[in-house]
Design an enzyme around this catalytic site. Structure first.
Site, mmCIF file in Angstrom:
data_model
loop_
_atom_site.group_PDB
_atom_site.id
_atom_site.type_symbol
_atom_site.label_atom_id
_atom_site.label_comp_id
_atom_site.label_asym_id
_atom_site.label_seq_id
_atom_site.Cartn_x
_atom_site.Cartn_y
_atom_site.Cartn_z
ATOM 1 N N ASP A 69 0.821 -1.210 0.000
ATOM 2 C CA ASP A 69 0.000 0.000 0.000
ATOM 3 C C ASP A 69 0.859 1.267 0.000
ATOM 4 O O ASP A 69 2.081 1.205 -0.146
ATOM 5 C CB ASP A 69 -0.966 0.002 1.190
ATOM 6 C CG ASP A 69 -0.250 0.194 2.515
ATOM 7 O OD1 ASP A 69 0.929 -0.184 2.599
ATOM 8 O OD2 ASP A 69 -0.861 0.737 3.456
ATOM 9 N N ASP A 113 3.055 -0.764 4.579
ATOM 10 C CA ASP A 113 2.857 -1.646 5.730
ATOM 11 C C ASP A 113 1.839 -2.754 5.468
ATOM 12 O O ASP A 113 1.672 -3.641 6.292
ATOM 13 C CB ASP A 113 2.499 -0.848 7.000
ATOM 14 C CG ASP A 113 1.270 0.021 6.837
ATOM 15 O OD1 ASP A 113 0.664 0.014 5.750
ATOM 16 O OD2 ASP A 113 0.931 0.732 7.810
ATOM 17 N N ARG A 114 1.172 -2.716 4.311
ATOM 18 C CA ARG A 114 0.209 -3.776 4.019
ATOM 19 C C ARG A 114 0.718 -4.686 2.927
ATOM 20 O O ARG A 114 1.601 -4.316 2.145
ATOM 21 C CB ARG A 114 -1.109 -3.184 3.542
ATOM 22 C CG ARG A 114 -1.790 -2.352 4.568
ATOM 23 C CD ARG A 114 -3.176 -2.082 4.087
ATOM 24 N NE ARG A 114 -3.829 -1.092 4.914
ATOM 25 C CZ ARG A 114 -5.119 -0.834 4.838
ATOM 26 N NH1 ARG A 114 -5.867 -1.469 3.962
ATOM 27 N NH2 ARG A 114 -5.643 0.080 5.625
ATOM 28 N N LYS A 122 2.859 -3.036 11.064
ATOM 29 C CA LYS A 122 2.680 -4.079 10.082
ATOM 30 C C LYS A 122 3.683 -3.838 8.964
ATOM 31 O O LYS A 122 4.187 -2.723 8.810
ATOM 32 C CB LYS A 122 1.243 -4.121 9.574
ATOM 33 C CG LYS A 122 0.651 -2.801 9.112
ATOM 34 C CD LYS A 122 -0.871 -2.960 8.980
ATOM 35 C CE LYS A 122 -1.518 -1.766 8.303
ATOM 36 N NZ LYS A 122 -1.800 -0.660 9.208
#
Ligand code: VG1
Ligand code: CO
Length: 542
Positions: free
Chosen positions: A276, A280-281, A375
């Site tokens: 993203d 972090d995704r 994340k």
């Protein structure tokens, strides 16, 4: 020269799920950013003598905002700010820098998956000394400071050169410009068996990583192509753009449809992934198979020990409450503690710090571990690649085996975006009021076992967070969750999370929307979504 500028409180500076997000033009209004930054300084007891980390996802206004923040840090006496070159840092790389350099905290310029550009969204988030997003107690303090603010301090100085690596001074403060990728890459090389992944790729394994014109492009090129040997061009949309090429940098089948098309084509690569805006995704796609983030979390929990950094086993796992219970099944089978937290990475921080959990995940495509306190998109991709290299199986084979062993939690999220705020609030309030009467009743052929407004007591500091989503559980483990997004910048976004468990051998390969049809019908019947939102179907289905 340090200027003390009088200001007045701005009413809408309450941080949401992940920092403060507003329309870029709101952030660009004179004083808006300054007020929020001064509120952060005030909330954390000032920055005098402190070391901070600063960087962002490169969206429009990232560069200007970074200069303002540096001048304000200098004016308030910060001793050093470590900045990613050109003010760029992925969120996990910023988290790592805060930890590895022993910084007191950091500021991340990002609105993550929200679109970027002058007419789109901007955001700012404060992370604490553990590298993680500020806890609720701190974000609440920032908000209350913003409501009482009378002045802010800023240095009257020329901009600094954030393209030049190395140290420079701004007033009495040292600005240290670092390569955004190097430290992060070294951390990844410590955790994963790069030789095994390199051998897998050299043997003909093909991958496609879609950086969505956001921050992971330079990281993915350096790690996947240059270091691990993926063919040049395996990383697509690799150049970060201020408007992300006009797209939503949100890694799901809707916004990453190019990747989906490539992965479902006859000549699809073996492995597809996307990240993203702020890196972090992660989204994981096998050839002809989309892996839901909830399933991905469960697979990583079951296989993490195959990577060197996790060979000792996990300490426990945690998921956000709306994330499916697929990981709970792995935890139960492996004797691991399993926690369910409210949505947002800030709630995992205490569990990670206390070593109660070492793998965490959210249904929204966020997965991470105790290597940082955010994340981490590329980390999840590398863990998958490490597992694939060890198991020498396809993504589809791994998923089929996983479901055969643990059963399958069919899962989907339906989003209704930018709906009328009053209508969304009324929908939630009305359903909340009816929760006590629901257990024992039947809706759309499903019997309700429990209905609650999710509240969380942090097991470490005992802080209590209430109103985190309406959770309705049915006989057999099916579940429905409704909550309002805390990251949007327009109206309200209603998220409806749907889950249903199957373990019959002949029911493990159904179409997820068909498998979830009874739960979808129950949601409509309980909440009257179509009538209240005026939408006949969700805007985004993931
Ligand atoms: C969304 C996701 C949540 C995630 C948050 C920040 O929040 O649902 O799981 O932690 O975004 O992620 P919300 O309140 O809109 O549902 V990111 O990658 O935007 O920093
Ligand atoms: Co993000």
């Amino acid at each position: 020269m340090i200027l003390t500028r009088p200001t007045a409180p701005i009413a809408d500076q309450k941080p949401g799920t992940s920092g403060l997000r507003k329309k870029t033009r709101v952030f660009m209004t004179p004083g808006y950013l300054e007020n929020f930054v001064q509120s952060i300084w005030n909330a954390i007891g000032g920055v005098a003598g402190k070391t901070l980390v600063l960087g962002g996802d490169g969206r429009f206004f990232n560069d200007r905002a970074a200069q303002t923040i540096l001048k304000m840090a200098s004016a308030s006496g910060a001793s050093r700010v470590i900045v990613g070159q050109d003010a760029l840092l992925s969120t996990p790389a910023a988290s790592h820098l805060i930890r590895s350099r022993g910084a007191d905290g950091g500021l991340i310029l990002s609105a993550s998956h929200n679109p970027g550009g002058e007419t789109e969204d901007f955001g700012l988030k404060y992370n604490a000394a553990n590298g993680g997003p500020a806890a609720e107690s701190i974000t609440a303090k920032i908000h209350s400071e913003s409501e009482a603010l009378r002045e802010y301090l800023i240095l009257d100085a020329p901009d600094c050169d954030l393209a030049a690596l190395g140290e420079q001074r701004m007033g009495d403060m040292v600005i240290e410009v670092v390569d955004p990728v190097a430290d992060y890459q070294a951390l990844m090389e410590n955790l994963f068996d790069f030789n095994a992944i390199r051998d897998l790729i050299a043997a003909g394994f093909q991958l496609r990583f879609d950086a969505m014109h956001a921050i992971t492009g330079p990281y993915a090129r350096a790690i996947l192509e240059t270091t691990l040997g993926a063919a040049p061009g395996s990383v697509v949309n690799a150049v970060p753009l201020p408007d992300f090429g006009g797209h939503h940098p949100d890694p799901n089948p809707v916004w990453a449809h190019d990747l989906m098309t490539a992965m479902f084509a006859p000549d699809a690569p073996d492995f597809g992934a996307a990240s993203d805006g702020d890196g972090d995704r992660n989204m994981i796609v096998g050839r002809g198979l989309y892996v839901t983030p909830s399933d991905s979390l469960a697979v990583l929990a079951a296989n993490a020990h195959l990577a060197p950094g996790y060979a000792q086993g996990l300490k426990g796992v945690a998921r956000s409450m709306p994330t499916s219970a697929a990981v709970d099944r792995v935890a139960a089978a492996r004797g691991l503690d399993c926690y369910a937290t409210p949505t947002g990475w800030k709630f995992f921080g205490n569990l990670l710090d206390a070593r109660r959990a070492s793998l965490c995940g959210e249904e929204s495509a966020g997965t991470g571990s105790d290597h940082v306190r955010e994340k981490d998109g590329l980390w999840a991709v590398l863990l998958w690649l490490n597992i694939l290299a060890v198991r020498q199986q396809s993504v589809a084979q791994i998923m089929a085996q996983h479901w055969a062993e643990f059963g399958r939690n069919y899962y989907s999220r339906h989003d209704y975006e930018a709906i009328d705020t009053a209508a969304a609030t009324a929908l939630m309030d009305d359903l909340r009021a009816r929760l006590p009467d629901l257990p024992g009743t039947e809706v759309a052929g499903l019997r309700i076992t429990e209905a609650q407004d999710f509240a969380y007591t942090d097991p470490i500091d005992r802080s209590v967070t209430t109103a985190q989503g309406l959770q309705i559980t049915f006989v057999g483990g099916a579940r429905l969750v409704l909550r309002l997004s805390g990251t949007g910048t327009e109206g309200a976004t209603l998220r409806v999370y749907l889950e249903r468990f199957e373990d019959a051998a002949d029911r493990l390969a159904l179409d997820p929307q068909a498998a979830l049809a009874p739960v979808i019908a129950a949601a409509e019947s309980l909440a009257g979504i179509a009538a209240r939102t005026g939408r006949s179907k969700p805007d985004v289905i993931t």
